[in-house]
Design a protein around this motif. Sequence first.
Motif, PDB file in Angstrom:
ATOM      1  N   VAL A  26       0.865  -1.183   0.000  1.00  0.00           N
ATOM      2  CA  VAL A  26       0.000   0.000   0.000  1.00  0.00           C
ATOM      3  C   VAL A  26       0.897   1.226   0.000  1.00  0.00           C
ATOM      4  O   VAL A  26       1.736   1.402   0.884  1.00  0.00           O
ATOM      5  CB  VAL A  26      -0.956   0.009   1.212  1.00  0.00           C
ATOM      6  N   ASP A  27       0.729   2.051  -1.005  1.00  0.00           N
ATOM      7  CA  ASP A  27       1.565   3.240  -1.133  1.00  0.00           C
ATOM      8  C   ASP A  27       0.932   4.467  -0.483  1.00  0.00           C
ATOM      9  O   ASP A  27       1.632   5.337   0.013  1.00  0.00           O
ATOM     10  CB  ASP A  27       1.853   3.520  -2.609  1.00  0.00           C
ATOM     11  N   LYS A  28      -0.406   4.533  -0.523  1.00  0.00           N
ATOM     12  CA  LYS A  28      -1.083   5.702   0.030  1.00  0.00           C
ATOM     13  C   LYS A  28      -2.510   5.325   0.403  1.00  0.00           C
ATOM     14  O   LYS A  28      -3.145   4.545  -0.299  1.00  0.00           O
ATOM     15  CB  LYS A  28      -1.098   6.831  -1.008  1.00  0.00           C
ATOM     16  N   VAL A  29      -2.981   5.914   1.494  1.00  0.00           N
ATOM     17  CA  VAL A  29      -4.390   5.791   1.879  1.00  0.00           C
ATOM     18  C   VAL A  29      -4.897   7.203   2.116  1.00  0.00           C
ATOM     19  O   VAL A  29      -4.322   7.953   2.902  1.00  0.00           O
ATOM     20  CB  VAL A  29      -4.578   4.937   3.155  1.00  0.00           C
ATOM     21  N   GLU A  30      -5.955   7.548   1.415  1.00  0.00           N
ATOM     22  CA  GLU A  30      -6.542   8.881   1.531  1.00  0.00           C
ATOM     23  C   GLU A  30      -7.978   8.750   2.022  1.00  0.00           C
ATOM     24  O   GLU A  30      -8.751   7.971   1.472  1.00  0.00           O
ATOM     25  CB  GLU A  30      -6.524   9.577   0.169  1.00  0.00           C
ATOM     26  N   SER A  31      -8.337   9.511   3.033  1.00  0.00           N
ATOM     27  CA  SER A  31      -9.716   9.543   3.521  1.00  0.00           C
ATOM     28  C   SER A  31     -10.530  10.522   2.692  1.00  0.00           C
ATOM     29  O   SER A  31     -10.010  11.556   2.259  1.00  0.00           O
ATOM     30  CB  SER A  31      -9.739   9.976   4.992  1.00  0.00           C
ATOM     31  N   GLY A  32     -11.796  10.184   2.482  1.00  0.00           N
ATOM     32  CA  GLY A  32     -12.640  11.074   1.696  1.00  0.00           C
ATOM     33  C   GLY A  32     -14.092  10.655   1.711  1.00  0.00           C
ATOM     34  O   GLY A  32     -14.514   9.834   2.539  1.00  0.00           O
TER      35      GLY A  32
END
Length: 178
Positions: A26-32
């Motif tokens: 996993v390179d990035k986790v963004e909340s939205g």
Amino acid sequence: MTQETAIFAGGCFWCTEAVFQGLAGVDKVESGYIGGHVAEPTYKQVCGGDTGHAEAIRITFDPAVLSYGDLLDVHFATHDPTTLNRQGNDIGTQYRSALFPLDAAQGEAARAGIARAQGDQSAPIVTTVEPPATWYPAEDYHQNYWDSEGQRNPYCMAVIPPKLAKLRKGFADRLRTG
């Protein structure tokens, strides 16, 4: 390196973000926010339950290390996919369990992941597979919340450590090292 994206909703995005950040590949986790009818929603609007959005996470990952199916397995093991519009004390459509496939292959994998996970549940899975929708990143203070603020937040301290324990127990071979 090829990167792919997955979008999952499974309750509070602070709690789901913390789980997926610990996975190798996993390179990035963004909340939205996704799946609603209001453009550029705010956290306050989404929490009010009137926008139709779900709190969700957008995961950027390396499919050579971790597949979309692997991410689905983690998703189903670390939240309750059997409660409609609810995760623990968080109640409302904004906390629904939902998958937002980005193409036909992810759609097929999402349905297969639900079927695979059903055997581990004592009640029917109510996770929805929803159509493409516009992604809206959450406000900056929601990003990387567990590492920046969550360990001082009593709600997060009650909810996130058990999810991380499930992650470590069931997916030790998928965790980041070092």
